[in-house]
Design a protein around this motif. Structure first.
Motif, PDB file in Angstrom:
ATOM      1  N   ASN A 265       0.811  -1.219   0.000  1.00  0.00           N
ATOM      2  CA  ASN A 265       0.000   0.000   0.000  1.00  0.00           C
ATOM      3  C   ASN A 265       0.846   1.270   0.000  1.00  0.00           C
ATOM      4  N   VAL A 266       2.174   1.116   0.037  1.00  0.00           N
ATOM      5  CA  VAL A 266       3.058   2.280   0.157  1.00  0.00           C
ATOM      6  C   VAL A 266       4.097   2.263  -0.963  1.00  0.00           C
ATOM      7  N   LYS A 267       4.279   3.405  -1.602  1.00  0.00           N
ATOM      8  CA  LYS A 267       5.334   3.579  -2.605  1.00  0.00           C
ATOM      9  C   LYS A 267       6.167   4.806  -2.245  1.00  0.00           C
ATOM     10  N   VAL A 268       7.477   4.710  -2.496  1.00  0.00           N
ATOM     11  CA  VAL A 268       8.376   5.837  -2.257  1.00  0.00           C
ATOM     12  C   VAL A 268       8.555   6.618  -3.557  1.00  0.00           C
ATOM     13  N   GLU A 269       8.367   7.929  -3.480  1.00  0.00           N
ATOM     14  CA  GLU A 269       8.640   8.798  -4.628  1.00  0.00           C
ATOM     15  C   GLU A 269      10.067   9.346  -4.500  1.00  0.00           C
ATOM     16  N   TYR A 270      10.805   9.285  -5.612  1.00  0.00           N
ATOM     17  CA  TYR A 270      12.191   9.752  -5.615  1.00  0.00           C
ATOM     18  C   TYR A 270      12.343  10.952  -6.551  1.00  0.00           C
ATOM     19  N   THR A 271      13.370  11.761  -6.264  1.00  0.00           N
ATOM     20  CA  THR A 271      13.742  12.829  -7.178  1.00  0.00           C
ATOM     21  C   THR A 271      14.489  12.227  -8.360  1.00  0.00           C
ATOM     22  N   ARG A 272      14.893  13.074  -9.304  1.00  0.00           N
ATOM     23  CA  ARG A 272      15.646  12.572 -10.463  1.00  0.00           C
ATOM     24  C   ARG A 272      16.989  11.987 -10.058  1.00  0.00           C
ATOM     25  N   THR A 273      17.523  12.434  -8.924  1.00  0.00           N
ATOM     26  CA  THR A 273      18.788  11.883  -8.437  1.00  0.00           C
ATOM     27  C   THR A 273      18.546  10.796  -7.387  1.00  0.00           C
ATOM     28  N   TYR A 274      17.327  10.345  -7.277  1.00  0.00           N
ATOM     29  CA  TYR A 274      16.927   9.228  -6.413  1.00  0.00           C
ATOM     30  C   TYR A 274      17.101   9.516  -4.921  1.00  0.00           C
ATOM     31  N   LEU A 275      16.784  10.755  -4.548  1.00  0.00           N
ATOM     32  CA  LEU A 275      16.614  11.070  -3.136  1.00  0.00           C
ATOM     33  C   LEU A 275      15.137  10.909  -2.801  1.00  0.00           C
ATOM     34  N   PRO A 276      14.789  10.243  -1.702  1.00  0.00           N
ATOM     35  CA  PRO A 276      13.366  10.096  -1.351  1.00  0.00           C
ATOM     36  C   PRO A 276      12.752  11.467  -1.060  1.00  0.00           C
ATOM     37  N   LYS A 277      11.609  11.741  -1.685  1.00  0.00           N
ATOM     38  CA  LYS A 277      10.969  13.043  -1.464  1.00  0.00           C
ATOM     39  C   LYS A 277       9.591  12.930  -0.832  1.00  0.00           C
ATOM     40  N   SER A 278       8.914  11.808  -1.008  1.00  0.00           N
ATOM     41  CA  SER A 278       7.575  11.641  -0.430  1.00  0.00           C
ATOM     42  C   SER A 278       7.182  10.173  -0.508  1.00  0.00           C
ATOM     43  N   MET A 279       6.074   9.867   0.127  1.00  0.00           N
ATOM     44  CA  MET A 279       5.539   8.508   0.057  1.00  0.00           C
ATOM     45  C   MET A 279       4.077   8.565  -0.346  1.00  0.00           C
ATOM     46  N   MET A 280       3.734   7.718  -1.305  1.00  0.00           N
ATOM     47  CA  MET A 280       2.344   7.585  -1.732  1.00  0.00           C
ATOM     48  C   MET A 280       1.712   6.427  -0.964  1.00  0.00           C
ATOM     49  N   ILE A 281       0.492   6.634  -0.492  1.00  0.00           N
ATOM     50  CA  ILE A 281      -0.200   5.607   0.280  1.00  0.00           C
ATOM     51  C   ILE A 281      -1.554   5.340  -0.356  1.00  0.00           C
ATOM     52  N   ALA A 282      -1.843   4.058  -0.578  1.00  0.00           N
ATOM     53  CA  ALA A 282      -3.156   3.642  -1.081  1.00  0.00           C
ATOM     54  C   ALA A 282      -3.932   3.041   0.086  1.00  0.00           C
ATOM     55  N   PHE A 283      -4.932   3.769   0.575  1.00  0.00           N
ATOM     56  CA  PHE A 283      -5.762   3.269   1.663  1.00  0.00           C
ATOM     57  C   PHE A 283      -6.882   2.402   1.090  1.00  0.00           C
ATOM     58  N   PRO A 284      -7.220   1.304   1.761  1.00  0.00           N
ATOM     59  CA  PRO A 284      -8.237   0.398   1.216  1.00  0.00           C
ATOM     60  C   PRO A 284      -9.638   0.979   1.184  1.00  0.00           C
ATOM     61  N   SER A 285      -9.899   2.059   1.937  1.00  0.00           N
ATOM     62  CA  SER A 285     -11.230   2.656   1.973  1.00  0.00           C
ATOM     63  C   SER A 285     -11.128   4.088   2.473  1.00  0.00           C
ATOM     64  N   SER A 286     -12.201   4.844   2.290  1.00  0.00           N
ATOM     65  CA  SER A 286     -12.229   6.219   2.783  1.00  0.00           C
ATOM     66  C   SER A 286     -12.182   6.257   4.306  1.00  0.00           C
TER      67      SER A 286
END
Length: 224
Positions: free
Chosen positions: A89-110
């Motif tokens: 449910n979690v993905k790491v977003e990286y910059t172009r130089t592969y520094l972690p900048k944020s995390m995307m979270i998919a929640f199963p419900s509202s």
């Protein structure tokens, strides 16, 4: 009494007897119609009640912006305990130089998303999460700890040189990508390699980090 008079009286009694029966079909029709209408209304009401009682479903997405380079998926999942999250449910977003900048979270419900927001508020807003959409989730590459980034590959190195550097590791040779990224220290050549499992990627990290490819020392980074 004449035969004609007796026939007339008999006919009259027959007519009186038949009169209620003549109304019976229309009464039955009305009853059936009312019964049908009541049943339909009752069924509709039940459907409406059931609809109102059914909780919202479907994934809801959020983005956590204030992470550090050391923040892990487990940190986010543990912080949002009770929201029914797992590493998928979690993905790491990286910059172009592969520094972690944020995390995307998919929640199963509202309701899970709402629970996460309450947990963040209750714990002093240590996480800064905003609402995201599915398109943002879809474009974020899932590395899942099965990819290794090589920093500092020599400019003249070929794929064969990278493969020799990774000798003894089990990886997907068709996945090797090499590219240049601008950094504060100037342009750096990098390589991205995918592995069949997290364990194999970690083995490569442990055994190859700070090793040499040609004359350059290579730094490895596990992508989550």
């Amino acid at each position: 009494m004449s035969q004609l008079s007796r026939a007339a009286m008999k006919w009259s009694r027959l007519m009186e007897t038949a009169q209620p029966n003549r109304r019976l079909p229309s009464t039955l029709f009305i009853s059936q119609k009312l019964f049908s209408t009541e049943a339909s209304g009752s069924s509709l009401g039940s459907a409406d009640d059931q609809f109102l009682r059914t909780p919202g479903s479907g994934s809801v997405y959020g983005r956590v912006n204030n992470i550090t380079k050391y923040t892990t998926k487990s940190d986010i999942i543990n912080f949002l305990e009770g929201c029914n999250l797992n590493p998928d449910n979690v993905k790491v977003e990286y910059t172009r130089t592969y520094l972690p900048k944020s995390m995307m979270i998919a929640f199963p419900s509202s309701s899970a998303y709402d629970a996460a927001m309450k947990a963040i508020n209750r714990k002093g807003r240590l996480l800064n999460m905003i609402r995201a959409d599915k398109a943002q989730w879809d474009v974020t590459a899932p590395y899942d700890g099965k990819a290794i980034l090589l920093h500092g590959i020599p400019r003249n190195a070929l794929i064969d040189d990278v493969e020799r550097f990774l000798s003894g590791c089990q990886y997907d040779s068709s996945s090797i990508q090499m590219f240049v990224r601008p950094t504060d220290q100037g342009p750096i050549r990098m390589g991205l390699i995918r592995f069949p499992s997290q364990a194999l990627a970690m083995h490569a990290y442990i055994t190859k980090n700070q090793g040499f490819c040609l004359n350059n020392q290579i730094t490895l980074q596990v992508l989550h």
